[in-house]
Enzyme design. Structure first.
Site, PDB file in Angstrom:
ATOM      1  N   VAL A   6      -2.635  -9.573   9.140  1.00  0.00           N
ATOM      2  CA  VAL A   6      -1.831 -10.684   9.668  1.00  0.00           C
ATOM      3  C   VAL A   6      -2.318 -11.985   9.051  1.00  0.00           C
ATOM      4  O   VAL A   6      -3.503 -12.306   9.120  1.00  0.00           O
ATOM      5  CB  VAL A   6      -1.963 -10.781  11.207  1.00  0.00           C
ATOM      6  CG1 VAL A   6      -1.157 -11.961  11.746  1.00  0.00           C
ATOM      7  CG2 VAL A   6      -1.532  -9.484  11.874  1.00  0.00           C
TER       8      VAL A   6
ATOM      9  N   HIS B  12       0.236  -3.915   5.361  1.00  0.00           N
ATOM     10  CA  HIS B  12       0.239  -5.349   5.030  1.00  0.00           C
ATOM     11  C   HIS B  12       1.500  -5.976   5.620  1.00  0.00           C
ATOM     12  O   HIS B  12       2.396  -5.287   6.074  1.00  0.00           O
ATOM     13  CB  HIS B  12       0.212  -5.529   3.505  1.00  0.00           C
ATOM     14  CG  HIS B  12      -1.135  -5.309   2.908  1.00  0.00           C
ATOM     15  ND1 HIS B  12      -1.880  -6.307   2.344  1.00  0.00           N
ATOM     16  CD2 HIS B  12      -1.893  -4.191   2.827  1.00  0.00           C
ATOM     17  CE1 HIS B  12      -3.025  -5.817   1.920  1.00  0.00           C
ATOM     18  NE2 HIS B  12      -3.059  -4.534   2.196  1.00  0.00           N
TER      19      HIS B  12
ATOM     20  N   HIS C   1       5.189  -9.427   2.688  1.00  0.00           N
ATOM     21  CA  HIS C   1       4.347 -10.545   3.143  1.00  0.00           C
ATOM     22  C   HIS C   1       5.247 -11.701   3.569  1.00  0.00           C
ATOM     23  O   HIS C   1       6.283 -11.954   2.957  1.00  0.00           O
ATOM     24  CB  HIS C   1       3.447 -11.048   2.001  1.00  0.00           C
ATOM     25  CG  HIS C   1       2.341 -10.101   1.647  1.00  0.00           C
ATOM     26  ND1 HIS C   1       2.108  -9.669   0.368  1.00  0.00           N
ATOM     27  CD2 HIS C   1       1.377  -9.538   2.403  1.00  0.00           C
ATOM     28  CE1 HIS C   1       1.047  -8.881   0.350  1.00  0.00           C
ATOM     29  NE2 HIS C   1       0.587  -8.769   1.579  1.00  0.00           N
ATOM     30  N   GLY C   2       4.834 -12.434   4.566  1.00  0.00           N
ATOM     31  CA  GLY C   2       5.622 -13.586   5.017  1.00  0.00           C
ATOM     32  C   GLY C   2       6.724 -13.142   5.977  1.00  0.00           C
ATOM     33  O   GLY C   2       6.687 -12.025   6.509  1.00  0.00           O
TER      34      GLY C   2
ATOM     35  N   ASP D   6      -6.525  -4.542  -5.619  1.00  0.00           N
ATOM     36  CA  ASP D   6      -5.075  -4.328  -5.695  1.00  0.00           C
ATOM     37  C   ASP D   6      -4.673  -4.065  -7.146  1.00  0.00           C
ATOM     38  O   ASP D   6      -4.429  -4.980  -7.924  1.00  0.00           O
ATOM     39  CB  ASP D   6      -4.343  -5.555  -5.139  1.00  0.00           C
ATOM     40  CG  ASP D   6      -2.832  -5.385  -5.182  1.00  0.00           C
ATOM     41  OD1 ASP D   6      -2.362  -4.365  -5.731  1.00  0.00           O
ATOM     42  OD2 ASP D   6      -2.119  -6.273  -4.682  1.00  0.00           O
TER      43      ASP D   6
ATOM     44  N   ASP E 281      -9.091  -9.793   0.063  1.00  0.00           N
ATOM     45  CA  ASP E 281      -7.699  -9.361   0.234  1.00  0.00           C
ATOM     46  C   ASP E 281      -6.968  -9.449  -1.112  1.00  0.00           C
ATOM     47  O   ASP E 281      -7.000 -10.493  -1.765  1.00  0.00           O
ATOM     48  CB  ASP E 281      -7.039 -10.288   1.276  1.00  0.00           C
ATOM     49  CG  ASP E 281      -5.656  -9.829   1.685  1.00  0.00           C
ATOM     50  OD1 ASP E 281      -5.396  -8.611   1.648  1.00  0.00           O
ATOM     51  OD2 ASP E 281      -4.836 -10.690   2.050  1.00  0.00           O
ATOM     52  N   HIS E 282      -6.335  -8.390  -1.534  1.00  0.00           N
ATOM     53  CA  HIS E 282      -5.601  -8.344  -2.813  1.00  0.00           C
ATOM     54  C   HIS E 282      -6.453  -8.822  -3.987  1.00  0.00           C
ATOM     55  O   HIS E 282      -6.049  -9.703  -4.756  1.00  0.00           O
ATOM     56  CB  HIS E 282      -4.306  -9.168  -2.752  1.00  0.00           C
ATOM     57  CG  HIS E 282      -3.290  -8.554  -1.851  1.00  0.00           C
ATOM     58  ND1 HIS E 282      -2.548  -7.454  -2.208  1.00  0.00           N
ATOM     59  CD2 HIS E 282      -2.918  -8.857  -0.594  1.00  0.00           C
ATOM     60  CE1 HIS E 282      -1.751  -7.118  -1.198  1.00  0.00           C
ATOM     61  NE2 HIS E 282      -1.967  -7.942  -0.216  1.00  0.00           N
TER      62      HIS E 282
HETATM   63  P1  13P Z   1       1.602 -11.626   6.521  1.00  0.00           P
HETATM   64  O1  13P Z   1       1.313 -12.947   5.883  1.00  0.00           O
HETATM   65  O2  13P Z   1       3.014 -11.228   6.396  1.00  0.00           O
HETATM   66  O3  13P Z   1       1.110 -11.575   7.936  1.00  0.00           O
HETATM   67  O4  13P Z   1       0.785 -10.539   5.685  1.00  0.00           O
HETATM   68  C1  13P Z   1      -0.605 -10.654   5.571  1.00  0.00           C
HETATM   69  C2  13P Z   1      -1.165  -9.678   4.607  1.00  0.00           C
HETATM   70  O5  13P Z   1      -0.649  -8.600   4.417  1.00  0.00           O
HETATM   71  C3  13P Z   1      -2.387 -10.051   3.897  1.00  0.00           C
HETATM   72  O6  13P Z   1      -2.746  -9.132   2.931  1.00  0.00           O
END
Ligand code: 13P
Length: 287
Positions: free
Chosen positions: A230, A207, A177-178, A105, A84-85
């Site tokens: 998520v 995302h 995010h978050g 990314d 991820d990223h």
């Molecule tokens: P959240 O933490 O907002 O659920 O996002 C997760 C995400 O996009 C991971 O790449």
């Protein structure tokens, strides 16, 4: 066995549902996501940020743990293990370690450099049968030290990256995010619509899946989103369940807490969160 995310996402895009990517942080997290996917007969993507990879003793440890768990738990639904990223260097490390899917990314690079680096990874991932996610227009908020300003992606830049042959595309459409702030204006469906118009069948990735209202999730899926990430929501439910268990002092045996009992409520909480998301995204029964 781990699989590339390509087939599951192409099917999701064609079938108008989305596959969840759930970020993992430890053994309990991984087991909770895998068991829920199997129980619901849903395809699933396990997301590993660079920070989580480091925490779990490196990508090789993660790949070995996940592969062994799939075997021992007799998981038969399609599972992709996805960086991820990822940074450019991190992407190569995960390819080497046995991940089945990579997100490079390059959104913080000038678009030309993002295109060049993504092109390189399209070639390598293609040769190895791995799926590749690229990103255009950074996602807002903070994800494991990666901070994005939340810009909305330029549809033409999305097309340039999609045309390189990536498997899926993450495009910033006002997502963060978050937790979302109270004054968040919502997803930019106008931008999503234009991006899908130019990228056609390409599965789009949303995302920041935590805290987006259900109607917006459904609308995003109807406009071509086929993968939703998520992370924070699992962290919040895990933390709340663990805190409750400690506050209730259930395991004060004089020897301290039994680690397995201590982590059990959090494990169940993640299972419940993953189930709720898979039902919302429509991936139940689609394995
Ligand atoms: P959240 O933490 O907002 O659920 O996002 C997760 C995400 O996009 C991971 O790449």
């Amino acid at each position: 066995m781990l699989v590339s995310a390509k087939d599951m996402l192409n099917k999701a895009k064609a079938g108008h549902y989305a596959v969840g990517q759930f970020n993992i942080n430890n053994l309990e997290w991984t087991k909770a996501v895998l068991l829920t996917a199997q129980e619901l007969n849903s395809p699933v993507i396990l997301g590993v940020s660079e920070g989580a990879g480091k925490y779990m003793c490196g990508y090789k440890t993660v790949a070995s743990m996940v592969t062994a768990m799939i075997d021992e738990l007799k998981i038969t639904v399609p599972v992709a293990l996805h960086l991820d990223h990822g940074s450019y260097e991190g992407s190569f490390k995960c390819i080497e370690a046995g991940f089945s899917s990579i997100m490079f990314d390059g959104s913080h690079y000038p678009i030309e450099e993002n295109i060049e680096k993504t092109r390189e990874l399209v070639k390598i991932c293609g040769e190895k049968g791995l799926s590749l996610e690229a990103e255009v227009g950074s996602i807002g908020g903070e994800e494991d030290g990666v901070v994005g300003a939340g810009e909305v992606a330029d549809p033409n830049e999305c097309k340039s990256i999609a045309d390189l042959g990536v498997t899926m595309l993450a495009a910033g459409i006002g997502n963060i995010h978050g937790k979302y702030p109270a004054n968040w204006p919502g997803l930019r469906f106008d931008a999503l619509d234009s991006i899908q118009a130019l990228t056609g069948d390409m599965p789009l990735v949303l995302h920041g899946g935590t805290g987006i209202p259900e109607d917006m999730i459904k609308k995003a899926i109807s406009l071509g989103v086929a993968k939703i990430n998520v992370n924070t929501e699992c962290q919040l439910s895990f933390a709340a369940a663990t805190r409750k268990y400690i506050e209730e002092g259930k395991d004060l045996s004089g020897k301290g807490f039994d680690p397995r009992k201590l982590l059990a409520p959090g494990f169940e909480a993640i299972k419940a969160t993953v189930k709720e998301k898979m039902e919302l995204f429509g991936s139940v029964g689609k394995a």
